[in-house]
Motif scaffolding. Sequence first.
Motif, mmCIF file in Angstrom:
data_model
loop_
_atom_site.group_PDB
_atom_site.id
_atom_site.type_symbol
_atom_site.label_atom_id
_atom_site.label_comp_id
_atom_site.label_asym_id
_atom_site.label_seq_id
_atom_site.Cartn_x
_atom_site.Cartn_y
_atom_site.Cartn_z
ATOM 1 N N GLN A 131 4.680 123.679 -83.253
ATOM 2 C CA GLN A 131 5.115 122.309 -82.959
ATOM 3 C C GLN A 131 6.457 121.941 -83.609
ATOM 4 O O GLN A 131 6.801 120.762 -83.678
ATOM 5 N N ASP A 141 1.797 118.221 -87.777
ATOM 6 C CA ASP A 141 1.131 119.397 -87.200
ATOM 7 C C ASP A 141 1.842 120.692 -87.585
ATOM 8 O O ASP A 141 1.200 121.741 -87.707
ATOM 9 N N THR A 142 3.166 120.632 -87.760
ATOM 10 C CA THR A 142 3.908 121.826 -88.154
ATOM 11 C C THR A 142 3.546 122.234 -89.574
ATOM 12 O O THR A 142 3.303 123.412 -89.858
ATOM 13 N N GLN A 180 6.881 118.024 -87.806
ATOM 14 C CA GLN A 180 5.755 117.123 -87.580
ATOM 15 C C GLN A 180 4.652 117.438 -88.590
ATOM 16 O O GLN A 180 4.591 118.550 -89.125
ATOM 17 N N THR A 235 10.299 121.264 -83.564
ATOM 18 C CA THR A 235 11.341 120.912 -82.606
ATOM 19 C C THR A 235 12.668 121.350 -83.206
ATOM 20 O O THR A 235 12.946 121.049 -84.374
ATOM 21 N N ASP A 251 7.467 111.243 -79.944
ATOM 22 C CA ASP A 251 8.334 111.936 -78.997
ATOM 23 C C ASP A 251 9.106 110.971 -78.115
ATOM 24 O O ASP A 251 10.265 111.219 -77.763
ATOM 25 N N ARG A 285 10.873 122.692 -78.153
ATOM 26 C CA ARG A 285 9.626 122.430 -78.868
ATOM 27 C C ARG A 285 8.724 123.658 -78.760
ATOM 28 O O ARG A 285 8.442 124.152 -77.665
#
Length: 227
Positions: A41, A196-197, A194, A43, A175, A36
């Motif tokens: 952010q 956020d990504t 995500q 993964t 998660d 991660r």
Amino acid sequence: MRASSGGWNQADMLHCTLCGNLAQPFAQLDVRDFFRCGTCQLTFADPATLPDPETEKAHYDHHDNTPGDAGYRRFLSQLADPLCERLKPGDCGLDFGCGPGPALAQMLNERGFACRTYDPIYDPDPAPLDQQYDFVTCTEVVEHLHRPEREWQQFARLLKPGGWLGIMTHWLVDDNAFAHWYYHRDPTHVCFWQPDTFAWLARKQGWHITLVDNPVVLMQKAPDTDR
């Protein structure tokens, strides 16, 4: 799942395949390690375990996503409907990673939006990559990217100022549920996105982002203010 970050050290880290910053161990499941990135952010699976092209194609060949399949068309409508609401008459686009049956391109053509296709395995003619478009679609593709930084730079080149990038990929939103999430069980799924990504990418590129609903994201390239 790794329970805590207390045992992590520099030797455990890898560089993020999207932003290049250091990423920490996130989960160890089956035969794969996942990392991660603390910056974007993302993964992603350990690059040492990525499938080779022959393994990927053998897996994709089992998919049965044909343009005439009503269920598949309903699935793709999750992206097609909100994207078409934002397009202008005469807009032209590219379906990037169209697969063996370019259903989305056909759907968009039927709605009056000319759409070319490209796929590195099934439609590898690079000619469509040499022009810019009003929109680019990317459905069930970004989770397969071994080097997502490269493709994001390509998306930026493919889009005209003010153009739309439509993405469909299931977001990682819990998660704690990752170990039981079906999405990472696919050996060709190597990175997991995500909200956020996507927000980080939008900030970095100066684009506008619309999180339609899991699994659809629309991103608009900044208009050309010099015109």
